[in-house]
Motif scaffolding. Structure first.
Motif, PDB file in Angstrom:
ATOM      1  N   LEU A 234       0.912  -1.144   0.007  1.00  0.00           N
ATOM      2  CA  LEU A 234      -0.026  -0.046   0.011  1.00  0.00           C
ATOM      3  C   LEU A 234       0.892   1.026   0.168  1.00  0.00           C
ATOM      4  N   GLN A 235       2.010   1.161   0.680  1.00  0.00           N
ATOM      5  CA  GLN A 235       2.902   2.430   0.638  1.00  0.00           C
ATOM      6  C   GLN A 235       3.261   2.634  -0.709  1.00  0.00           C
ATOM      7  N   ALA A 236       3.636   1.696  -1.530  1.00  0.00           N
ATOM      8  CA  ALA A 236       4.264   1.787  -2.767  1.00  0.00           C
ATOM      9  C   ALA A 236       3.085   2.542  -3.578  1.00  0.00           C
ATOM     10  N   GLU A 237       1.854   1.887  -3.463  1.00  0.00           N
ATOM     11  CA  GLU A 237       0.797   2.808  -4.206  1.00  0.00           C
ATOM     12  C   GLU A 237       0.648   4.190  -3.735  1.00  0.00           C
ATOM     13  N   ALA A 238       0.784   4.356  -2.490  1.00  0.00           N
ATOM     14  CA  ALA A 238       0.440   5.857  -2.163  1.00  0.00           C
ATOM     15  C   ALA A 238       1.632   6.791  -2.249  1.00  0.00           C
ATOM     16  N   GLY A 239       2.926   6.112  -2.500  1.00  0.00           N
ATOM     17  CA  GLY A 239       3.935   6.817  -3.145  1.00  0.00           C
ATOM     18  C   GLY A 239       4.116   7.161  -4.488  1.00  0.00           C
ATOM     19  N   SER A 240       2.874   6.349  -5.260  1.00  0.00           N
ATOM     20  CA  SER A 240       2.702   7.032  -6.622  1.00  0.00           C
ATOM     21  C   SER A 240       1.602   7.875  -6.869  1.00  0.00           C
ATOM     22  N   THR A 241       1.197   8.367  -5.931  1.00  0.00           N
ATOM     23  CA  THR A 241      -0.068   9.370  -6.228  1.00  0.00           C
ATOM     24  C   THR A 241       0.354  10.852  -6.280  1.00  0.00           C
ATOM     25  N   PHE A 242      -0.503  11.421  -6.883  1.00  0.00           N
ATOM     26  CA  PHE A 242      -0.265  13.126  -7.013  1.00  0.00           C
ATOM     27  C   PHE A 242      -0.184  13.717  -5.766  1.00  0.00           C
ATOM     28  N   ASP A 243      -1.143  13.029  -4.641  1.00  0.00           N
ATOM     29  CA  ASP A 243      -1.128  13.963  -3.476  1.00  0.00           C
ATOM     30  C   ASP A 243       0.146  13.849  -2.575  1.00  0.00           C
ATOM     31  N   TYR A 244       1.024  12.603  -2.716  1.00  0.00           N
ATOM     32  CA  TYR A 244       2.309  12.442  -2.084  1.00  0.00           C
ATOM     33  C   TYR A 244       3.088  13.395  -2.524  1.00  0.00           C
ATOM     34  N   LYS A 245       3.470  13.503  -4.018  1.00  0.00           N
ATOM     35  CA  LYS A 245       4.319  14.588  -4.472  1.00  0.00           C
ATOM     36  C   LYS A 245       3.871  15.876  -3.831  1.00  0.00           C
ATOM     37  N   GLY A 247       2.307  16.729  -1.324  1.00  0.00           N
ATOM     38  CA  GLY A 247       2.292  16.778   0.271  1.00  0.00           C
ATOM     39  C   GLY A 247       4.109  17.030   0.556  1.00  0.00           C
ATOM     40  N   VAL A 248       4.906  16.428   0.013  1.00  0.00           N
ATOM     41  CA  VAL A 248       6.479  16.577  -0.006  1.00  0.00           C
ATOM     42  C   VAL A 248       6.732  17.833  -0.494  1.00  0.00           C
ATOM     43  N   ASN A 249       6.548  18.330  -1.858  1.00  0.00           N
ATOM     44  CA  ASN A 249       6.639  19.591  -2.327  1.00  0.00           C
ATOM     45  C   ASN A 249       6.170  20.756  -1.509  1.00  0.00           C
TER      46      ASN A 249
END
Ligand code: LHQ
Length: 262
Positions: A234-245, A247-249
């Motif tokens: 699930l973390q791999a899937e979360a890490g490929s979302t727009f919202d992850y990028k 959030g970090v940006n």
């Protein structure tokens, strides 16, 4: 669909479903159960909806099964397993399966299947005026609508056994104290706080919340090894979302993130 027994109200990315048979404390007839199933299906299909709240019209959340419908006068007793299969179990499955947060805003008494509908939701808020009753035993039945699954997992075996076997009313404050629900609010703040939480959830990373929900669902029966593997996936899937990028940006640019639910 035009609803008769519920209200379906959307605003921005939020959906509020109001159980709407206040004259019988929003007890469930087959019509209301069918409409709630339909509403949840619509919420699953509508990408614009990112958070859902279920609440009750009038002074109750829900008094569970409409006993006048379950026990019709001068007719043979209804087949209760059929009632569960057709009316309640699909609702409980949909609430757990929908990959969006579902809040129960318990405005008043929640009894029987009404209480267990609330407990199947992700986050349960209650007004200080609300109460919870595992009323089933008082009419010679067992808790249904997932009650025997969720209750011991929420509050432990002892509290669950007491609540289910004694069928006594507990206050929202007591329910919060034993971990049955998330939070209780003063009557004057309850509506505002419920709306605030609904809006907040609708602006959060919806995909991540869906994955959290999946992990919570599976944690009910997985062992640690299975759960660690699920987190990897699930973390791999979360890490490929727009919202992850995003959030970090937003963090590195020292600004508020604008999550899209993508
Ligand atoms: C109701 C109801 C109601 C109809 C209040 N039905 N009219 C699944 C599958 C198959 C079969 C059976 O069940 C299930 C799951 C279940 O949910 S079983 C449990 C069913 N629910 C109950 O046993 C709770 C029954 N209700 C109560 O114990 C009380 O009404 C509570 C404690 C919820 C609220 O008490 P009060 O605040 O004192 O209100 P009240 O009793 O005066 O009710 C107000 C009105 O609502 C009244 O009608 P009336 O015409 O006299 O004003 C009640 O008859 C009606 N009502 N619950 N479940």
């Amino acid at each position: 669909m035009i609803y008769k027994f519920i209200k379906y109200e959307t605003s921005e990315n939020c959906l509020t479903i109001k159980l709407n048979r206040p004259e019988v404390l929003n007890s469930f007839n087959s019509g209301m159960a069918g409409e709630l199933q339909h509403a949840l299906d619509s919420a699953i299909a509508d990408e614009n909806i990112r958070a859902i709240m279920i609440t009750g019209e009038g002074r109750a959340f829900s008094a569970g099964q409409d006993l006048a419908e379950a026990i019709p006068k001068d007719e043979p007793p209804a087949d209760l397993s059929e009632l569960l299969k057709k009316n309640y179990n699909p609702i409980i499955r949909k609430i757990r399966q929908i990959s969006k947060p579902v809040i129960a805003a318990v405005n008043g008494v929640a009894a029987g299947a009404g209480a267990n509908l609330a407990l199947a939701c992700d986050i349960v808020l209650a007004s200080e005026k609300a109460s919870f009753i595992q009323a089933f035993v008082n009419i010679g039945l067992i808790p249904d609508s997932g009650g025997t699954y969720f209750l011991p997992r929420l509050v432990g075996f002892q509290q669950a056994a007491g609540l289910m076997m004694l069928g006594e009313k507990i206050s929202a404050g007591e329910a919060e104290k034993i971990g049955l629900i998330y939070k209780t609010f003063d009557e004057s703040e309850f509506s505002i706080e419920s709306e605030k939480l609904l809006k907040k959830l609708s602006q959060m990373p919806t995909k991540a919340i869906g994955f959290i929900k999946e992990a919570l669902n599976r944690s009910m029966s997985n062992n640690l090894e299975e759960q660690l593997r699920l987190e990897e996936k699930l973390q791999a899937e979360a890490g490929s979302t727009f919202d992850y990028k995003e959030g970090v940006n937003a963090f590195s640019e020292k600004r508020k993130p604008e999550f899209k639910g993508e």
